[in-house]
Write a protein that holds these residues in place. Sequence first.
Motif, PDB file in Angstrom:
ATOM      1  N   PRO A 237       0.844  -1.153  -0.073  1.00 40.52           N
ATOM      2  CA  PRO A 237      -0.014  -0.086   0.010  1.00 40.52           C
ATOM      3  C   PRO A 237       0.926   1.074  -0.189  1.00 40.52           C
ATOM      4  CG  PRO A 237       0.210  -0.770   2.199  1.00 40.52           C
ATOM      5  CD  PRO A 237       1.076  -1.820   1.374  1.00 40.52           C
ATOM      6  N   GLU A 238       0.264   2.275  -0.230  1.00 37.42           N
ATOM      7  CA  GLU A 238       1.009   3.637  -0.164  1.00 37.42           C
ATOM      8  C   GLU A 238       1.463   3.892   1.254  1.00 37.42           C
ATOM      9  OE1 GLU A 238      -1.689   6.631  -1.710  1.00 37.42           O
ATOM     10  OE2 GLU A 238      -1.082   6.134  -3.820  1.00 37.42           O
ATOM     11  N   VAL A 239       2.539   4.501   1.375  1.00 38.14           N
ATOM     12  CA  VAL A 239       2.866   5.049   2.708  1.00 38.14           C
ATOM     13  C   VAL A 239       2.105   6.074   3.127  1.00 38.14           C
ATOM     14  CG1 VAL A 239       5.089   5.687   3.867  1.00 38.14           C
ATOM     15  CG2 VAL A 239       5.251   4.013   2.323  1.00 38.14           C
ATOM     16  N   GLU A 275       1.104  28.352  -6.083  1.00 39.25           N
ATOM     17  CA  GLU A 275       2.188  29.063  -5.300  1.00 39.25           C
ATOM     18  C   GLU A 275       1.985  28.250  -3.963  1.00 39.25           C
ATOM     19  OE1 GLU A 275       2.833  33.859  -3.636  1.00 39.25           O
ATOM     20  OE2 GLU A 275       1.743  33.420  -5.435  1.00 39.25           O
ATOM     21  N   ILE A 276       0.845  27.981  -3.218  1.00 40.15           N
ATOM     22  CA  ILE A 276       0.731  27.360  -1.996  1.00 40.15           C
ATOM     23  C   ILE A 276       1.656  25.937  -2.096  1.00 40.15           C
ATOM     24  CG2 ILE A 276      -0.784  26.377  -0.535  1.00 40.15           C
ATOM     25  CD1 ILE A 276      -2.867  28.370  -1.124  1.00 40.15           C
ATOM     26  N   LYS A 277       1.348  25.443  -3.263  1.00 32.98           N
ATOM     27  CA  LYS A 277       1.848  24.039  -3.273  1.00 32.98           C
ATOM     28  C   LYS A 277       3.371  24.143  -3.262  1.00 32.98           C
ATOM     29  CE  LYS A 277      -1.757  22.068  -5.882  1.00 32.98           C
ATOM     30  NZ  LYS A 277      -1.862  21.276  -7.467  1.00 32.98           N
ATOM     31  N   GLU A 278       4.128  25.090  -4.004  1.00 34.86           N
ATOM     32  CA  GLU A 278       5.590  25.256  -4.026  1.00 34.86           C
ATOM     33  C   GLU A 278       6.079  26.027  -2.873  1.00 34.86           C
ATOM     34  OE1 GLU A 278       8.660  27.725  -6.875  1.00 34.86           O
ATOM     35  OE2 GLU A 278       6.686  27.893  -7.463  1.00 34.86           O
ATOM     36  N   GLU A 279       5.141  26.614  -2.027  1.00 30.88           N
ATOM     37  CA  GLU A 279       5.830  27.202  -0.805  1.00 30.88           C
ATOM     38  C   GLU A 279       5.839  26.130   0.235  1.00 30.88           C
ATOM     39  OE1 GLU A 279       3.897  30.085   2.643  1.00 30.88           O
ATOM     40  OE2 GLU A 279       3.408  30.652   0.727  1.00 30.88           O
ATOM     41  N   VAL A 280       5.061  25.227   0.141  1.00 35.17           N
ATOM     42  CA  VAL A 280       4.786  23.946   1.136  1.00 35.17           C
ATOM     43  C   VAL A 280       5.990  22.986   0.859  1.00 35.17           C
ATOM     44  CG1 VAL A 280       3.732  22.100   1.761  1.00 35.17           C
ATOM     45  CG2 VAL A 280       2.428  24.400   1.867  1.00 35.17           C
ATOM     46  N   PHE A 281       6.327  22.764  -0.489  1.00 36.98           N
ATOM     47  CA  PHE A 281       7.301  21.928  -0.851  1.00 36.98           C
ATOM     48  C   PHE A 281       8.568  22.603  -0.468  1.00 36.98           C
ATOM     49  CE2 PHE A 281       9.954  19.974  -3.945  1.00 36.98           C
ATOM     50  CZ  PHE A 281       9.723  18.452  -3.835  1.00 36.98           C
ATOM     51  N   ASN A 282       8.800  23.954  -0.556  1.00 40.22           N
ATOM     52  CA  ASN A 282      10.049  24.417  -0.530  1.00 40.22           C
ATOM     53  C   ASN A 282      10.330  24.563   1.170  1.00 40.22           C
ATOM     54  OD1 ASN A 282      10.904  24.672  -3.266  1.00 40.22           O
ATOM     55  ND2 ASN A 282       9.803  26.855  -3.241  1.00 40.22           N
ATOM     56  N   GLU A 288      14.151  16.022   2.583  1.00 40.78           N
ATOM     57  CA  GLU A 288      12.788  15.359   2.961  1.00 40.78           C
ATOM     58  C   GLU A 288      12.089  15.421   1.698  1.00 40.78           C
ATOM     59  OE1 GLU A 288      12.061  17.039   7.346  1.00 40.78           O
ATOM     60  OE2 GLU A 288      12.324  18.595   5.743  1.00 40.78           O
ATOM     61  N   GLN A 289      12.369  16.470   0.635  1.00 37.92           N
ATOM     62  CA  GLN A 289      11.832  16.665  -0.610  1.00 37.92           C
ATOM     63  C   GLN A 289      12.005  15.286  -1.494  1.00 37.92           C
ATOM     64  OE1 GLN A 289      13.099  20.009  -2.680  1.00 37.92           O
ATOM     65  NE2 GLN A 289      12.091  21.400  -1.269  1.00 37.92           N
ATOM     66  N   ASP A 290      13.290  14.733  -1.424  1.00 40.59           N
ATOM     67  CA  ASP A 290      13.490  13.543  -2.169  1.00 40.59           C
ATOM     68  C   ASP A 290      12.644  12.541  -1.703  1.00 40.59           C
ATOM     69  OD1 ASP A 290      15.157  14.824  -3.717  1.00 40.59           O
ATOM     70  OD2 ASP A 290      16.818  14.450  -2.759  1.00 40.59           O
ATOM     71  N   GLY A 293       8.659  13.611  -1.309  1.00 45.14           N
ATOM     72  CA  GLY A 293       7.942  14.332  -2.260  1.00 45.14           C
ATOM     73  C   GLY A 293       6.598  14.083  -2.904  1.00 45.14           C
ATOM     74  N   LYS A 294       6.302  12.654  -3.044  1.00 49.41           N
ATOM     75  CA  LYS A 294       4.787  12.234  -3.236  1.00 49.41           C
ATOM     76  C   LYS A 294       3.972  12.560  -2.291  1.00 49.41           C
ATOM     77  CE  LYS A 294       6.459   8.883  -6.699  1.00 49.41           C
ATOM     78  NZ  LYS A 294       6.508   7.236  -7.084  1.00 49.41           N
ATOM     79  N   LEU A 295       4.151  12.171  -1.092  1.00 47.55           N
ATOM     80  CA  LEU A 295       3.420  12.279   0.018  1.00 47.55           C
ATOM     81  C   LEU A 295       2.848  13.968   0.257  1.00 47.55           C
ATOM     82  CD1 LEU A 295       4.460   9.994   2.947  1.00 47.55           C
ATOM     83  CD2 LEU A 295       2.447   9.943   1.623  1.00 47.55           C
ATOM     84  N   ILE A 296       3.986  14.615   0.157  1.00 43.60           N
ATOM     85  CA  ILE A 296       3.743  16.401   0.156  1.00 43.60           C
ATOM     86  C   ILE A 296       2.719  16.847  -0.789  1.00 43.60           C
ATOM     87  CG2 ILE A 296       4.892  18.485  -0.037  1.00 43.60           C
ATOM     88  CD1 ILE A 296       7.445  17.191   1.045  1.00 43.60           C
ATOM     89  N   HIS A 297       2.760  16.198  -2.101  1.00 45.21           N
ATOM     90  CA  HIS A 297       1.912  16.671  -3.009  1.00 45.21           C
ATOM     91  C   HIS A 297       0.544  16.095  -2.725  1.00 45.21           C
ATOM     92  CE1 HIS A 297       4.952  18.732  -5.456  1.00 45.21           C
ATOM     93  NE2 HIS A 297       5.739  17.793  -5.600  1.00 45.21           N
ATOM     94  N   LYS A 298       0.623  15.074  -2.376  1.00 45.57           N
ATOM     95  CA  LYS A 298      -0.850  14.204  -2.087  1.00 45.57           C
ATOM     96  C   LYS A 298      -1.426  14.851  -0.893  1.00 45.57           C
ATOM     97  CE  LYS A 298      -2.450   9.670  -0.118  1.00 45.57           C
ATOM     98  NZ  LYS A 298      -2.023   8.449   0.205  1.00 45.57           N
ATOM     99  N   TYR A 299      -0.728  15.137   0.004  1.00 45.28           N
ATOM    100  CA  TYR A 299      -1.540  15.806   1.252  1.00 45.28           C
ATOM    101  C   TYR A 299      -2.047  17.291   0.921  1.00 45.28           C
ATOM    102  CZ  TYR A 299       0.044  11.763   4.149  1.00 45.28           C
ATOM    103  OH  TYR A 299       0.341  10.365   4.381  1.00 45.28           O
TER     104      TYR A 299
END
Length: 745
Positions: A237-239, A275-282, A288-290, A293-299
């Motif tokens: 399953p997805e983490v 812009e919100i997505k980019e701000e959160v990701f950065n 942590e991004q590496d 990354g997928k979980l960040i975009h998902k949440y």
Amino acid sequence: MIPKTYKEVIDLGDGREISIETGKLAKQAHGSVVVQSGNCMLLCTVVSNYHSADVDFLPLTVDYREKFAAAGRYPGGFFKREARPSDGEVLTMRLVDRVLRPLFPKDYHAETQVMIQLMSHDEDVMPDAMAGLAASAAIQLSDIPFETPISEARVGRINGEFIINPTQAQLLESDIDMMIGASADSVMMVEGEMDEISEEEMAEAIKFAHEHIKLQCEAQVRLAEAVGKKEVREYEPEVEDEDLAKKIHEMVYDKTYAIAKAGSAKHERGAAFSEIKEEVFNSFSEEEQDELGKLIHKYVAKAQKEAIRNLTLDEGLRLDGRKTTEIRPIWCEVDYLPSTHGSSIFTRGETQALATVTLGTSREANVIDMPSFEGEERFYLHYNFPPFSTGEARPIRGTSRREVGHGNLAQRALKGMVPDDCPYTVRVVSEVLESNGSSSMATVCAGTMALMDAGVQLKKPVSGIAMGLISDGDRYAVLSDILGDEDHLGDMDFKVTGTEDGITACQMDIKIKGLSYEVLVKALMQAKEGRLHILSKLTDTIAQPNAEVKAHAPKMVTKIIPGEYIGAVIGSGGKVIQELQKDTNTTIVINEDPVTEEGIVEILGTDQEGIDKVIATIDALMFKPEVGSIYEVKVIKMLDFGAVVEYTEAPGNEVLLHVSELAWERTENVSDVVNMGDVFDVKYFGIDPRTRKEKVSRKAILPKPEGWEDRPKRDNNRDHNRGRDNRNKGHRRDDRNRRDHNKED
């Protein structure tokens, strides 16, 4: 040795049955069944890889094919092999896919392939109505994770009585043709066309189908238990990271809510969300991004979806600032393209469709050649969705399944309003130029106006609207004229088309369980209000169909001729019809009515004079003079023994006027009485028994000269007055003997 098989039978309640069998065919597939009704047999297999693909979605492929051998036929065309799927097969694939896809676990990403094929055809059974049943039954026999059995069924209605899985013949009499997909407890998909039915009638049809689907789901469960229900496979399953999800929710929710409440335009709003997505990701380290990354975009996406949904449920507001029942601004225009036979533009908010209409003969009909159905469409619609319509650049690889499906929905919405006596083959093409919200419903609206602009005498104008529904269990909101973003975040999206008097087509995808019929009817009634509002905008632009086709568009005249004259109109090797088309600049098509065997002549041309000339020529070819009648003729050829004349009311229809029928007096030279181009009357006597040719006479309608005496009629008695034949009758034998005697000397 034939392996052991397992079988379940479903009673349709009217003497017909559907059986599901497994154990004999395709045993290396993860699940396989043969579904049969009458002589119709479908084989369905399902296979799913045991390792997840490196994607964040379910790579599901549903493939449906009809084998020509199933109907005892050869594939058409040069290559005698089935090739790319037909539009009909693609539409069946979409119907099955839309019901199956939501029932796989959201974190199941293994490559999965469902293949359904028609192996034996029965003209009284429509195979697409059993494709969903076959797909679900095969999955139930596998170890693939799947929430619950489903099935699909077609509903028709004849004389007020609902019919499950009607035949092609019954559909011709039915005022409803709907496909419903459902599980035992929830309706999940509806698609079909109707003859201006009410919202309540549509809900009743769905209920009727659902009761039959419940029985089909029960049969699948019994079959799986009889075979031995397999343990559901384990998959990775997805983490999940609850702490991370909570942290991102706090960072995203309020900001997203504020942007959504501001009611901005699509691109402005999209840029703000990005812009919100980019701000959160950065805000995370590179490590942590590496790793996350997928979980960040998902949440982030999950939090944004929750914020947008709650804005609507809490405050009744939407992404572009509208209220739930509000329709975006609309503007329309007709006759935009000068060279088309009909054209229109329909723009609703940030969605725009440009529709064109082309008029033609039956030669331009869309031929359908499938094992399960052969025929042709005299009205059809094509839908094109280029990438620039959403501001994207992506490869174009032919017509997509989505384009086929959206075009079919718009075609079904409009075709019932094209009159049966429309002489043309009509092709509508919709070019989607902008898209944010339903472009298929924009196509219906643009198509209506383009048809009216082209002079097609629609029975009634048709409009369409896309609706959405958001619910949290206790509360719900029905959204009129949904945006593209609302389509993705809602619990139900449905498209409804119709006239002022009722629904003509619909398409629904329901994503929540146990949607009550009361909510469904309320949503349909809100859709009706929006649909009628849009319809008023169309009729403000063009109130009724143009009385005539455009000056540069072809005029169509249909003429019925007796079957015996079809060959005469075509001519030897097509000579007559080809020369006539060339001389009159028209297109002429002749079809034979299979029942009456009459010829149906279609004459298409832009010049009325040319059309009139074709009609006159056909009338001339069919001209039959009556014995004893008088006709005006014209001399077209002079001969030593008479004149060739043609009937002025039937040019090209010629007859010989013999010299003896020119005048009562003896005529030495034809030119003494008539000359080339002379016009006069003659009397028709029919077939002369002596010459076996048609006889006409000029002298028969002229007064006899003074003192004229008719010759006495010749006595045709063979024994008393045969002239030369009676001479030396009694001495012939002697003469012959004398000649023979002299020969011996």
